[in-house]
Enzyme design. Structure first.
Site, PDB file in Angstrom:
ATOM      1  N   VAL A 165       0.837  -1.200   0.000  1.00  0.00           N
ATOM      2  CA  VAL A 165       0.000   0.000   0.000  1.00  0.00           C
ATOM      3  C   VAL A 165       0.876   1.256   0.000  1.00  0.00           C
ATOM      4  CG1 VAL A 165      -1.854   1.244   1.162  1.00  0.00           C
ATOM      5  CG2 VAL A 165      -1.813  -1.251   1.217  1.00  0.00           C
ATOM      6  N   ASP A 166       1.936   1.245   0.793  1.00  0.00           N
ATOM      7  CA  ASP A 166       2.862   2.379   0.799  1.00  0.00           C
ATOM      8  C   ASP A 166       3.498   2.566  -0.573  1.00  0.00           C
ATOM      9  OD1 ASP A 166       2.703   3.450   3.362  1.00  0.00           O
ATOM     10  OD2 ASP A 166       4.082   1.999   4.200  1.00  0.00           O
ATOM     11  N   VAL A 167       3.895   1.468  -1.199  1.00  0.00           N
ATOM     12  CA  VAL A 167       4.550   1.554  -2.502  1.00  0.00           C
ATOM     13  C   VAL A 167       3.593   2.129  -3.542  1.00  0.00           C
ATOM     14  CG1 VAL A 167       5.564   0.223  -4.381  1.00  0.00           C
ATOM     15  CG2 VAL A 167       6.181  -0.290  -2.011  1.00  0.00           C
TER      16      VAL A 167
END
Length: 381
Positions: A165-167
């Site tokens: 999700v961060d990526v």
């Protein structure tokens, strides 16, 4: 050779992963990224280990090359003065503090744009700027539905093995920044770009979110199966697992021909994808029986030669080795006078014919580039 973003100055207040990943991608393309870190501790990921290389976290290294590190404390008036001086000259500001944090230091978008009307100001949050909730990847995977469709069955919700999700949010941030810069090039007008982890995840769930929004279908975990395509999962062969990813009827006909069971292509249960999905369990049995007669490597060679997408279940070492065999050059080495050996990094995946990504400097030590003190005036930028 100059990068496509050479001359662009980015004031990077990003921490952990989403913000730093976005700014590293832009730094690879030539931008000058100044990473603002708290003295003494710096970015949290500096302490996220193992693995370590010496005293350095490989996690921090993964998203912070091509940056300068300034150890400035926003609570120190002299440091804050220099930070404001920096953002006044910057083209881009990136921050992923809790909503309202930058405002408390006089560095919120409304204040910065008065000092610098052309600024592109990117704010990354967990749940949107109006919601003062902390956002970590695992939390968003849980509340955003990703864990509900990941794992062997609906009773075993499972996180993805990387902070995906961060990526994805970092990628969205980079796209938003570039689009805003294009607008500024045309009009001279800056703007605020907002991305958040939850919205990024819902977008990245693509067909799964669309199935609910468009048809009211709430997807569930299916292990390695695909909800809409068959055969598209992991199969056991005579020695080890093999992935088959068969996306159309022509590929299915090629698959069963190579397996020595060509009649399945005319079987009414399997003649179209939707029927193969409906009869998935029996199809898996039929294919597994045929695949059990030889090794995964043997099937890989024969099926690939016929255009059938398949492959073994690699670990990360195998995956890097495969990319190297295919000539993709997945690893780069960055020389650094402060380190005894070159810093090995995963290469930027984007290829340019004129302005390729560059690897100018290794991930910085905390405060490595902090300007020296100026008597009576704090620090110079």
């Amino acid at each position: 050779m100059s990068g496509s973003l050479e001359g662009l100055l980015i004031a990077d207040f990003g921490r952990v992963l989403a913000g730093p990943y976005a700014t590293m991608l832009l730094a690879d393309l030539g931008a000058d990224v100044v990473k603002i870190e708290r003295p003494g501790s710096g970015d949290d990921t500096r302490r996220w280990g193992p693995p370590w290389v010496g005293d350095e976290s490989t996690y921090f290294r993964s998203v912070n090359r091509n940056k300068r590190s300034f150890a400035w404390d926003l609570r120190d008036p002299d440091h804050l003065e220099q930070v404001r001086e920096l953002v006044t000259r910057a083209d881009v500001v990136v921050e992923n503090f809790l909503p309202g944090t930058m405002d408390r230091f006089g560095l919120g978008y409304d204040t910065v744009r008065e000092l610098n009307p052309g600024i592109v100001y990117c704010s990354v949050t967990g749940f949107g700027g109006q919601n003062h909730l902390p956002g970590y990847d695992l939390l968003i995977q849980a509340v955003g539905g990703l864990m509900s469709i990941t794992g062997p069955d609906p009773q075993t919700p499972t996180k993805v093995g990387v902070a995906m999700v961060d990526v994805v949010t970092g990628l969205h941030a980079a796209v938003g920044i570039l689009a805003a810069l294009r607008h500024r090039d045309r009009t001279g007008e800056g703007q605020c770009v907002e991305v958040n982890l939850l919205s990024s995840l819902l977008s990245a769930l693509v067909n799964q979110t669309s199935g609910y929004v468009g048809a009211g279908v709430i997807p569930q975990a299916m292990g390695n199966k695909h909800p809409s395509v068959a055969p598209y999962e992991v199969f056991q062969t005579g020695d080890k697992p093999l992935v088959l990813a068969v996306g159309n009827d022509r590929q299915f006909a090629s698959l069963v021909k190579v397996l020595g069971i060509p009649e399945l292509a005319q079987d009414e249960r399997y003649e179209t994808n939707d029927r193969r999905v409906a009869h998935r369990e029996q199809l898996v049995e039929d294919l597994t029986e045929a695949l059990s007669t030889d090794t995964a490597d043997a099937w890989f060679d024969r099926l690939t030669a016929e255009g059938v997408a398949c492959g073994p279940l690699n670990d990360i070492a195998d995956a890097v080795a495969l990319a190297e065999r295919l000539g993709l050059e997945p690893v780069v080495e960055i020389d650094d006078s402060n380190r005894a050996e070159p810093v090995r990094q995963v290469a930027n995946p984007i290829r340019f014919s004129v302005t390729p990504a560059t690897y100018r400097s290794a991930p910085p030590r905390l405060g490595e580039h902090t300007p020296p003190e100026r008597p009576g005036r704090g620090r110079s930028v």
